[in-house]
Write a protein that holds these residues in place. Structure first.
Motif: not given
Ligand code: MG
Ligand code: ATP
Ligand code: FE
Length: 347
Positions: A303-305, A176-178, A10-13
């Motif tokens: 969260t994403d990692n 704001d997001y998140p 998604c929006d995390e590298t």
């Molecule tokens: Mg994310």
């Protein structure tokens, strides 16, 4: 076996180096949140392009941090889905190109299996079998986990995910997001009991969830407060607390049911929302009464990692699973269609 793990769903590298003997050696994350903020949501094409820019520098960074070189890598794992197809393709392309160049095996990993197994990176990891609550931006699922790849779906959200409800509530409160961490921070100043939100689907049997009604409830509460003379900071905090308490209660009630129904003494909570402190405390209190234990990852691995993708992929690679020559990118992919560890995958 030294594994390079790559997350770009998604929006995390996210990138990490995990060694099957020594554990996690290094990890790095770049979040694109600021870039997407102007658009009010993730723009898929911009996400893909930014993964292209950040991925190789992050790979070099984790190698440097761990004091290793590319030639030390023995396997590469990447998120193959679910997620944005363009973003997934970037991770898959880099993984396959690097794997080809280095002559090492490559394997596409299921993003939610990554989240599910992230608590295994901590001290005192849970033993199988256990009940898992996957609670993230796109999923709310209760799963009976008998082993890696042995997943029995017990229940899931019939509409929004819990994380999505946090994000939408945040927006209505001008955050704001998140939204999750921001709603949680605002709730710290909230007055207990000023508002009471419903606990959806807890008054009937079953393990499914519904969070879209809570979102409407927030909207109505916010509108009523505005009409009654303005949405001051205290009122916003009180609404945030009432919303958070409702989500936590709902998730806790269903997890208790799942533990009782399966006679399980171990509960894993994973995914972005499992970083929530009130949720962790609520689950621990509930589990204590049942004589059960609760397991979760450190907040940055909720969260994403990349670490979770390196870990989950390493387990499957050690069991002999590998991609063929083709890059795997599966935008929609039910986790219970995965093969048990050890069984070859047909892609
Ligand atoms: Mg994310
Ligand atoms: P999925 O994993 O289902 O594909 P995703 O990757 O977008 O979705 P995650 O990265 O696991 O989701 O988690 C992000 C979500 O977690 C967001 O909705 C965010 O608001 C929520 N979240 C993060 N921290 C907290 C917190 N402390 N409290 C509540 N929610 C949180
Ligand atoms: Fe995720």
């Amino acid at each position: 076996m030294l594994i390079l793990g790559i997350e770009t769903s998604c929006d995390e590298t996210g990138v990490a180096l995990y060694d099957s003997e020594q554990g996690l050696l290094a990890h790095a994350l770049f979040s694109q949140i600021d870039m997407h903020a102007d658009y009010g949501g993730v723009v898929p094409e911009l996400a893909s392009r930014d993964h292209v820019r950040k991925l190789l520098p992050l790979c070099d960074q984790v190698l440097a941090d761990a004091g290793r070189i590319r030639g030390d890598i023995e396997g590469i794992t990447y998120t193959a889905g679910p997620g944005l197809v363009g973003a997934l393709m970037v991770g898959g392309s880099v993984a396959h190109a690097l794997g080809f160049a280095l002559g090492v095996p490559v394997l596409g990993v299921h993003h939610m299996e990554g989240h599910l197994l992230a608590p295994m990176l901590e001290d005192n990891p849970p033993a199988f079998p256990f009940v898992a609550l996957l609670v993230s931006g796109g999923h709310t699922q209760l799963v009976l986990v008998n082993g890696i790849g042995e997943y029995e779906m017990l229940g899931e959200s019939v509409d929004d995910a819990a994380g999505e409800a946090f994000d939408k509530t945040a927006k209505m409160l001008g955050l704001d997001y998140p939204g999750g961490p921001r709603v949680a921070a605002l709730a710290e100043n909230g007055t207990e009991g000023r508002y009471r939100f419903p606990r959806p689907m807890t008054d009937r049997p079953g393990l499914d969830f519904s969070f879209s009604g809570l979102k409407t409830f927030t909207l109505n509460t916010v509108s009523a407060a505005e009409k009654a003379g303005g949405l001051d900071d205290q009122t916003r905090a009180d609404i945030a607390l009432a919303f958070e308490a409702a989500v936590v209660d709902t998730l806790t009630i269903k997890c208790r049911r799942a533990l009782e129904q399966t006679c399980s003494k171990r509960l894993v909570i994973a995914g972005g929302v499992s970083a929530n402190k009130r949720l962790r405390a609520g689950m621990e209190k509930m589990a204590d009464k049942l004589g059960a234990g609760v397991f979760y990852a450190r907040p940055e691995f909720c969260t994403d990692n990349g670490a979770m993708i390196a870990y989950a992929g390493c387990q499957r690679m050690k069991a002999g699973q590998r991609d063929g020559d083709r890059i795997v990118a599966v935008p929609r992919w039910p986790m219970n269609s995965l093969p048990p560890i050890g069984e070859p995958r047909g892609n």
